[in-house]
Write a protein that holds these residues in place. Structure first.
Motif, PDB file in Angstrom:
ATOM      1  N   PRO A 109       0.554  -0.979  -0.020  1.00  0.00           N
ATOM      2  CA  PRO A 109      -0.075   0.085  -0.029  1.00  0.00           C
ATOM      3  C   PRO A 109       0.911   1.333  -0.130  1.00  0.00           C
ATOM      4  O   PRO A 109       2.070   1.391   0.465  1.00  0.00           O
ATOM      5  N   ARG A 110       0.503   2.298  -0.833  1.00  0.00           N
ATOM      6  CA  ARG A 110       1.089   3.700  -0.968  1.00  0.00           C
ATOM      7  C   ARG A 110       0.487   4.759  -0.564  1.00  0.00           C
ATOM      8  O   ARG A 110      -0.817   4.584  -0.681  1.00  0.00           O
ATOM      9  N   CYS A 111       1.216   5.670  -0.223  1.00  0.00           N
ATOM     10  CA  CYS A 111       0.416   6.889   0.383  1.00  0.00           C
ATOM     11  C   CYS A 111      -0.140   7.610  -1.219  1.00  0.00           C
ATOM     12  O   CYS A 111       0.550   7.517  -1.962  1.00  0.00           O
ATOM     13  N   ILE A 112      -1.510   7.846  -0.961  1.00  0.00           N
ATOM     14  CA  ILE A 112      -2.082   8.230  -2.312  1.00  0.00           C
ATOM     15  C   ILE A 112      -1.717   9.671  -2.907  1.00  0.00           C
ATOM     16  O   ILE A 112      -1.870   9.923  -3.797  1.00  0.00           O
ATOM     17  N   LYS A 113      -0.900  10.385  -1.912  1.00  0.00           N
ATOM     18  CA  LYS A 113      -0.449  11.457  -2.160  1.00  0.00           C
ATOM     19  C   LYS A 113       1.114  11.602  -2.625  1.00  0.00           C
ATOM     20  O   LYS A 113       1.548  12.218  -3.870  1.00  0.00           O
ATOM     21  N   CYS A 114       1.790  11.029  -2.016  1.00  0.00           N
ATOM     22  CA  CYS A 114       3.264  11.233  -2.170  1.00  0.00           C
ATOM     23  C   CYS A 114       3.927   9.905  -2.870  1.00  0.00           C
ATOM     24  O   CYS A 114       5.077   9.658  -3.252  1.00  0.00           O
ATOM     25  N   GLY A 115       3.112   8.596  -2.648  1.00  0.00           N
ATOM     26  CA  GLY A 115       3.493   7.463  -3.207  1.00  0.00           C
ATOM     27  C   GLY A 115       4.419   6.773  -2.555  1.00  0.00           C
ATOM     28  O   GLY A 115       4.725   5.613  -2.589  1.00  0.00           O
ATOM     29  N   LYS A 116       4.944   7.191  -0.999  1.00  0.00           N
ATOM     30  CA  LYS A 116       5.500   6.344  -0.068  1.00  0.00           C
ATOM     31  C   LYS A 116       4.757   5.158   0.483  1.00  0.00           C
ATOM     32  O   LYS A 116       3.497   5.026   0.662  1.00  0.00           O
ATOM     33  N   ILE A 117       5.703   4.136   0.386  1.00  0.00           N
ATOM     34  CA  ILE A 117       5.185   2.810   0.932  1.00  0.00           C
ATOM     35  C   ILE A 117       4.747   2.897   2.344  1.00  0.00           C
ATOM     36  O   ILE A 117       5.477   3.225   3.208  1.00  0.00           O
ATOM     37  N   GLU A 168       3.172   1.268   5.911  1.00  0.00           N
ATOM     38  CA  GLU A 168       3.072  -0.101   6.748  1.00  0.00           C
ATOM     39  C   GLU A 168       1.620  -0.611   6.927  1.00  0.00           C
ATOM     40  O   GLU A 168       1.429  -1.857   6.640  1.00  0.00           O
ATOM     41  N   GLU A 169       0.669  -0.031   7.086  1.00  0.00           N
ATOM     42  CA  GLU A 169      -0.604  -0.430   7.020  1.00  0.00           C
ATOM     43  C   GLU A 169      -1.376   0.403   5.994  1.00  0.00           C
ATOM     44  O   GLU A 169      -1.144   1.262   5.297  1.00  0.00           O
ATOM     45  N   VAL A 170      -2.524  -0.410   5.409  1.00  0.00           N
ATOM     46  CA  VAL A 170      -3.547   0.213   4.539  1.00  0.00           C
ATOM     47  C   VAL A 170      -4.234   1.564   5.077  1.00  0.00           C
ATOM     48  O   VAL A 170      -5.021   1.305   6.015  1.00  0.00           O
ATOM     49  N   ASP A 171      -3.706   2.543   4.676  1.00  0.00           N
ATOM     50  CA  ASP A 171      -4.469   3.731   5.259  1.00  0.00           C
ATOM     51  C   ASP A 171      -4.615   4.862   4.267  1.00  0.00           C
ATOM     52  O   ASP A 171      -5.618   5.632   4.500  1.00  0.00           O
ATOM     53  N   GLY A 172      -3.948   5.047   3.269  1.00  0.00           N
ATOM     54  CA  GLY A 172      -3.916   6.020   2.503  1.00  0.00           C
ATOM     55  C   GLY A 172      -3.211   7.091   2.262  1.00  0.00           C
ATOM     56  O   GLY A 172      -2.912   7.635   1.274  1.00  0.00           O
ATOM     57  N   LEU A 173      -2.667   7.764   3.614  1.00  0.00           N
ATOM     58  CA  LEU A 173      -1.892   8.707   3.438  1.00  0.00           C
ATOM     59  C   LEU A 173      -0.715   8.505   4.537  1.00  0.00           C
ATOM     60  O   LEU A 173      -1.134   7.963   5.505  1.00  0.00           O
ATOM     61  N   CYS A 174       0.475   9.052   4.274  1.00  0.00           N
ATOM     62  CA  CYS A 174       1.318   8.946   5.073  1.00  0.00           C
ATOM     63  C   CYS A 174       1.277   9.865   6.124  1.00  0.00           C
ATOM     64  O   CYS A 174       0.551  10.907   5.783  1.00  0.00           O
ATOM     65  N   SER A 175       2.144   9.829   7.106  1.00  0.00           N
ATOM     66  CA  SER A 175       1.922  10.794   8.414  1.00  0.00           C
ATOM     67  C   SER A 175       2.101  12.222   7.986  1.00  0.00           C
ATOM     68  O   SER A 175       1.455  13.115   8.428  1.00  0.00           O
ATOM     69  N   ASP A 176       3.137  12.390   6.958  1.00  0.00           N
ATOM     70  CA  ASP A 176       3.466  13.782   6.402  1.00  0.00           C
ATOM     71  C   ASP A 176       2.232  14.229   5.573  1.00  0.00           C
ATOM     72  O   ASP A 176       1.913  15.559   5.955  1.00  0.00           O
ATOM     73  N   CYS A 177       1.872  13.665   4.842  1.00  0.00           N
ATOM     74  CA  CYS A 177       0.705  13.957   3.737  1.00  0.00           C
ATOM     75  C   CYS A 177      -0.444  14.265   4.747  1.00  0.00           C
ATOM     76  O   CYS A 177      -1.424  15.196   4.328  1.00  0.00           O
ATOM     77  N   PHE A 178      -0.889  13.355   5.624  1.00  0.00           N
ATOM     78  CA  PHE A 178      -1.902  13.435   6.463  1.00  0.00           C
ATOM     79  C   PHE A 178      -2.217  14.868   7.110  1.00  0.00           C
ATOM     80  O   PHE A 178      -3.108  15.537   7.169  1.00  0.00           O
TER      81      PHE A 178
END
Ligand SMILES: [Zn+2]
Ligand SMILES: [Zn+2]
Length: 257
Positions: free
Chosen positions: A32-40, A42-52
Motif C-alpha cells: 500500500p502506498r500513500c495516495i499523495k506522495c507514493g511512499k510505501i 506500513e498499514e493500509v490507510d491512504g496517506l503517510c503521516s506527512d501528507c495526512f
C-alpha cells in the motif's frame, strides 16, 4: 476456546486467517502506498503521516445542516450558518464533506476523477463514512451517486461518484441505486460558471426513471466536490418530487465560502 469461522494458518508462531494471509501476500507484491506522495505505507490507510498533516479535514464546529465549517469559536451542537438560517427551503436534510477543497485535496480529486486513479475510492469511501456520521445516525435507506450524462460517461469511461457509492455501500451495508435517476440534460462542466450561472446550467438536468425505487426513501447523494451545491440540489429536487422522504449530500470535498 474462541470460535474460528475461517481457515487459520500458522506463520511463524502467529495464527492468521485466510483473508489476512492473502492480504499479506498482496501487500508484499504490491505494498500500500500513500495516495499523495507514493511512499510505501506500513498499514493500509491512504496517506503517510506527512501528507495526512497537509490535508485539511472538515472538523467541528460546522453548520449542523450544510456542514459549512465555522472558523470562529461557537458553542452548542445545533448551530446554523447564515445561509441555512435565512433559507428554510433547501432541498436537503444535511450536507457533509470529508475535506476542504484546497491546493492539497484538489490534485487528489482530479486524479481520481479524470486520470484513472480509481483505486483512491477505498480511502475516499472510508473518509466519507466518517464525515457522514450525523447522516448515518439520522437514518439512511439508499445511496445514489450523482449520475453523469451518458455521453460524458462514454468519454470518461467511469463515473467517479458511482465508484465512491459502491465502496461506501460495502462499508455501511446500505444499498446503492445506480439506475433510478438519470442526467438527461447534457450540461457543461460547472467549473466554467460561477454563481447563478451554475444554477442555470444544471436546472432540470435530472429525472427519476423509476419513482417506485425512490418513494419513501431516505437518500444520500454522493458527489466528489460540493461548490455551490447547485448540481446536488437539482438532483435532490428531482428525487423529492418523486416521493423521496429526505435527501442528504455527502462529498469528498467542499469549497469553503
Ligand atoms: Zn505521503
Ligand atoms: Zn449551513
Amino acid at each position: 476456546m474462541p470460535k474460528i469461522s475461517s481457515p487459520v494458518y500458522i506463520i511463524g508462531n502467529k495464527p492468521i486467517s485466510m483473508t489476512n494471509f492473502l492480504t499479506g501476500i498482496i501487500n508484499t507484491i504490491l505494498p500500500p502506498r500513500c495516495i499523495k506522495c507514493g511512499k510505501i505505507l506500513e498499514e493500509v490507510d491512504g496517506l503517510c503521516s506527512d501528507c495526512f498533516n497537509e490535508v485539511t479535514f472538515v472538523t467541528k464546529p460546522y453548520c449542523s445542516k450544510c456542514g459549512m465549517p465555522f472558523h470562529e469559536e461557537v458553542s452548542g451542537n445545533k448551530m446554523l450558518c447564515g445561509t441555512c438560517v435565512k433559507n428554510k427551503n433547501q432541498h436537503f436534510r444535511m450536507a457533509r464533506s470529508s475535506l476542504e477543497y484546497d491546493e492539497v485535496s484538489k490534485p487528489l480529486i482530479l486524479s481520481f476523477k479524470f486520470y484513472d486513479r480509481t483505486e483512491y475510492n477505498k480511502v475516499f469511501a472510508k473518509w466519507l463514512k466518517l464525515a457522514g456520521k450525523d447522516i448515518f445516525d439520522a437514518g439512511v435507506d439508499l445511496i445514489i451517486p450523482i449520475p453523469l450524462h451518458y455521453t460524458r460517461l462514454l468519454k470518461r469511461r467511469y463515473n467517479q461518484s458511482a465508484l465512491l457509492a459502491k465502496e461506501l455501500s460495502k462499508l455501511s451495508g446500505i444499498k446503492t441505486d445506480y439506475g433510478s435517476v438519470v442526467r438527461h440534460k447534457r450540461t457543461k462542466p460547472q467549473v466554467q460558471f460561477s454563481g447563478s450561472a451554475r444554477h442555470r446550467n444544471v436546472k432540470d438536468a435530472f429525472s427519476v426513471k423509476r419513482p417506485i425505487n425512490i418513494k419513501g426513501k431516505r437518500i444520500i447523494l454522493i458527489d466528489d466536490v460540493m461548490t455551490t451545491g447547485s448540481t446536488l440540489s437539482e438532483c435532490a429536487k428531482a428525487l423529492l418530487s418523486s416521493g423521496a422522504l429526505s435527501v442528504d449530500f455527502l462529498t469528498i470535498a467542499r469549497v469553503d465560502g
